[in-house]
Design an enzyme around this catalytic site. Structure first.
Site, mmCIF file in Angstrom:
data_model
loop_
_atom_site.group_PDB
_atom_site.id
_atom_site.type_symbol
_atom_site.label_atom_id
_atom_site.label_comp_id
_atom_site.label_asym_id
_atom_site.label_seq_id
_atom_site.Cartn_x
_atom_site.Cartn_y
_atom_site.Cartn_z
ATOM 1 C CB ILE A 147 -1.160 0.454 1.014
ATOM 2 C CG1 ILE A 147 -2.044 1.586 1.159
ATOM 3 C CG2 ILE A 147 0.020 -0.347 2.821
ATOM 4 C CD1 ILE A 147 -3.037 1.134 2.222
ATOM 5 N N GLY A 148 1.693 0.925 0.288
ATOM 6 C CA GLY A 148 3.537 2.046 0.035
ATOM 7 C C GLY A 148 3.918 1.902 1.040
ATOM 8 N NE ARG A 158 13.975 -8.941 15.232
ATOM 9 C CZ ARG A 158 15.403 -9.491 14.245
ATOM 10 N NH1 ARG A 158 14.323 -10.916 14.776
ATOM 11 N NH2 ARG A 158 16.052 -9.517 14.432
ATOM 12 C CD GLN A 179 2.714 2.514 7.288
ATOM 13 O OE1 GLN A 179 1.076 2.409 8.338
ATOM 14 N NE2 GLN A 179 2.977 3.381 6.869
ATOM 15 N N GLY A 193 1.421 0.619 11.179
ATOM 16 C CA GLY A 193 0.695 1.606 10.682
ATOM 17 C C GLY A 193 -0.360 2.307 12.118
ATOM 18 C CD GLU A 194 -5.132 0.167 10.742
ATOM 19 O OE1 GLU A 194 -4.024 -0.598 11.047
ATOM 20 O OE2 GLU A 194 -6.491 -0.143 10.794
HETATM 21 MO MO1 MOS Z 1 -6.938 0.893 6.937
HETATM 22 S S1 MOS Z 1 -8.524 0.945 8.027
HETATM 23 O O1 MOS Z 1 -7.697 -1.725 7.442
HETATM 24 O O2 MOS Z 1 -6.610 0.148 6.326
#
Ligand code: MOS
Length: 756
Positions: free
Chosen positions: A473-474, A639, A649, A715-716
């Site tokens: 996704i990048g 890790r 990220q 990420g999130e």
């Molecule tokens: Mo994320 S909201 O699971 O792309």
């Protein structure tokens, strides 16, 4: 026989063998992107390709009385106008079926009903984009409007609520609690704005279609589109080689994809349908508005006794999307009495969809804001309040945590940020003529491993190839695959090829939920092990091989060289020599990941990532200017595989958190239902100038319940907790508690502090 290790970190330092895991490796696809070679969905072009432009509803509720395409059909270059009357049969996707999910329950043009402004009512296909755009404006539609529901506030909902999580007697405990907070927290609609807009290029060859898509899940896209078109799944191929991000908006197919496929089938020509930025605000999802009533009760010394979260989230009339605001609530803190309830409230807007950290991110805005208010009511340091309520197990499920280091996140963040210098009184800290506010919040996000597959091939030309139908996704998935191959096989990066983003490859994981890395690792490692086993067999059984008649179990592979165990690897034979001796084009092994939900050990554990966000704001009361100046983000996500990609990220997520805290909000026109600020000019997002100094710290505790490397994925988690830490800092600077995002100047003008 010299071998090159040429995996180089960002400082140009050569990195060898296992040291490649956890270091900063520049993305291997970076040069393709910076030189414009990388092809995104809308970049695909074919002979005889034609352009599709959707026609959108101009009302939010009602039905089409009459659709007259005759003028449009006669315009230059127009080939086809598709609408309810002529699209033919499209099907729904089995609801709640995990094997295929569409973003919107109904396919395009299912009937003549209108459920939201911007809903597709027709699509015009013409030789050129300009012709299609002009003709789309010439489609005449008469509507019959029906009462519409657009009010942003969800608060007057009086229907049923679902109990999501429950333990003890929360109402009794809250009533008896010594110190209480009882507040409502509101997060607005936010719209995903990836740089790359949604687009589909559809081409048919006989009864088979190829869709060039921008998809976070090509495999799901294929299964869903096959169901919508009513064709066998093997007749649909979905290709997404590069993504200009998605943030969750590209997890599931939206109606335009099937529209392009049908148009292409009817015309027997390739069709390109590329959404406009304005369509991105009405037709491809958003984070729904959430209203969360939080009740937290504690003893006088700060032990939580009651926690109630009653949330409402907006959904549409075409689907029922539960934001899941209670994701983090049951396990984040120790509290004997708890209940989370939810309900959905329909509005005449497009269907919401997951957006970075769905559920937990808005949920934690409410939870962590309430915790900050509780700390103030207790006259206790907010970090201390969190530390006092650390659970020993997941009290929502009764499970042990696989690996939880929230306390260390809090303590590390405290030290890095310099929290001890904080004076708690509102407006009491100043620097360079500005008032400083310091706030913090805890963060968490689920850790998941989904079933996935990969192959690894030792090729006769000396390359090693990995293949999987996951996508990058990048965030660095190509590079993570390459790092794993380098770690286990040792060939230089220029001999490693990673092939992703195509349903012709073995089924891989979606790029969502921060789970692509954790889901891919076991499959890639398994594929390497299986390919290696066959390679060693070949080395031991192929005449002419220096290892002919050896015991394959006593052979090792180092730096791409097959050598006897215990012997210097430099004495080994290049693997490609063995492949060639066997007259093979390559030796392939397959690997498979078992999901955490099917893994007897992992499914007994509470799997989550944790974090702590520390935020500094600068407030200039005389000109009403507020800036987030500094963020320390401490992340416990197992890790890291690629330190650079992981740090990127978290930095990106923190910037998104500044947007969530101070800027982002989609506003619907109350008359028409059209997003008023549906453009990049009008929808405010954090830019470079809004970005604080960001210090990202990773705790390094491998979570071996996830995979051999102990990676949970990131990420999130970097977005979780940022907004409540900002509003806590805003309160500390200004004395104004903002419970409805984003923080606006109008809120801050209520501050009684007039001078810095
Ligand atoms: Mo994320 S909201 O699971 O792309």
């Amino acid at each position: 026989m010299a071998t090159t290790f040429d995996a180089v970190d960002e400082l140009g330092k050569v990195v060898t063998g296992s040291a490649i895991i956890g270091t900063s490796v520049p993305r291997i696809d970076g040069p393709l992107k910076t030189t414009g070679v990388a092809q995104y969905a809308a970049d695909f072009h074919f002979d005889r390709l034609v352009h599709a432009v959707p026609v959108q509803s101009s009302i939010a509720s009602g039905k089409i009385k009459e659709l007259d395409a005759s003028a449009a059909e006669k315009m230059p270059g127009v080939l086809l106008v598709l609408h309810h009357g002529n699209i033919g049969k499209l099907y729904r996707v089995v609801p709640n079926d995990f094997s295929a999910t569409a973003a919107e329950a109904r396919p395009a043009f299912e009937d003549e009903k209108i459920y939201y402004w911007g809903q597709y009512v027709a699509v015009v296909v013409a030789e050129t984009l300009q012709q299609a755009t002009a003709a789309a404006k010439a489609v005449r539609i008469e509507y019959e409007a029906a009462p519409q529901s657009l009010k942003p506030s969800l608060g007057d909902y009086a229907g049923k609520r679902k109990s999501v999580s429950k333990r003890g007697d929360v109402d009794k405990a809250f009533a008896a609690a010594a110190v209480k907070v009882d507040q409502n927290y509101i997060t607005p609609v936010e719209t995903h704005n990836p740089i790359e807009m949604h687009a589909t290029v559809a081409t048919w060859d006989g009864d088979k279609v190829i869709l060039y898509e921008t998809s976070q899940g090509v495999w799901n896209h294929r299964l869903a589109i096959a169901q919508i078109l009513g064709v066998p799944r093997e007749n649909v191929q979905v290709i997404t080689k590069f993504l200009g991000s998605g943030f969750g908006g590209k997890l599931f197919p939206w109606p335009h994809s099937a529209m392009a496929a049908v148009a292409s089938r009817q015309l027997q020509r390739p069709v390109k349908l590329s959404l406009s930025r304005r369509m991105m605000f009405s037709n491809v999802g958003y984070r729904p508005r959430c209203e969360q009533q939080m009740k937290i009760g504690a003893t006088a010394d700060g032990k939580l006794v009651a926690l109630r979260q009653d949330y409402l989230n907006q959904t549409s009339y075409v689907d029922d999307v539960d934001e899941g605001c209670g994701e983090a609530t049951p396990y984040l803190y120790s509290v004997p009495n708890l209940e989370v309830t939810s309900a959905l409230v329909q509005r005449n807007t497009g269907t919401p969809s997951p957006m970075r950290g769905p559920g937990a991110v808005p949920g934690l805005f409410a939870m962590e804001s309430a915790m900050d208010e509780l700390a103030i009511a207790l006259k206790m340091d907010p970090v201390e309040l969190r530390l006092r309520n650390e659970p020993v197990k997941d009290e929502g499920t009764g499970q042990q945590f696989s690996s939880r280091h929230l306390k260390e996140c809090l303590e590390t963040g405290k030290a890095k940020f310099g929290w001890d210098k904080r004076t708690p009184a509102v407006g009491s800290m100043r620097r360079d003529g500005k008032i400083l506010g310091w706030g913090m919040a805890a963060a968490s996000w689920g850790a998941y491993r989904f079933g996935s597959n990969a192959t690894v091939e030792f090729c006769a030309d000396g390359r090693v190839c990995a293949r999987s139908a996951t996508q990058d996704i990048g965030t660095g998935t190509y590079t993570v695959f390459a790092q794993i191959l380098h770690d286990k096989i040792g060939v230089p990066f220029d001999r490693i090829e990673v092939i992703l983003g195509d349903t012709a490859l073995p089924e891989g994981a979606m790029s969502g939920g921060s789970w692509a890395t954790a889901s891919s690792i076991p499959a890639v490692l398994g594929a390497i092990a299986n390919a290696k086993r066959t390679l060693m067999q070949m080395a031991a059984t192929t005449e002419g091989s220096p290892h002919w008649n050896s015991d394959p179990a006593k052979l090792e592979l180092t730096s791409g060289l097959i050598h006897g165990a215990g012997k210097p690897f430099q004495t080994g034979v290049p693997f490609e020599e063995v492949v060639k001796l066997g007259r093979l084009s390559g030796i392939t092994g397959e690997g498979k990941t078992v999901s955490t939900f099917e893994d007897p050990k992992a499914k007994e554990l509470s799997l989550h990532s944790y974090g702590a966000q520390f935020v500094e704001v600068e407030w200039e009361p005389d000109i009403a200017r507020l800036r987030v100046s500094r963020v320390v983000s401490v992340i416990d996500a197992g890790r890291m595989i690629n330190l650079k990609a992981a740090t990127n990220q978290i930095m990106g997520a923190v910037v998104m958190g500044v947007g969530m805290g101070l800027l982002e909000q989609t506003v619907y026109d109350q008359r028409s239902g059209q997003p008023i600020n549906g453009s990049m000019a009008d929808y405010l997002m954090a830019t470079c100038a809004d970005s604080p100094k960001i210090d990202v710290v990773f705790l390094d505790h491998p979570d071996l319940a996830m995979n051999e490397y102990g990676a949970r994925g990131v990420g999130e988690i970097g977005l979780a907790g940022v907004a409540p830490a900002i509003t806590a800092a805003v309160y500390h600077a200004t004395g104004v508690r903002v419970r409805e995002l984003p923080v606006r100047i109008e809120d801050l003008l209520k501050s009684e502090i007039r001078e810095a």
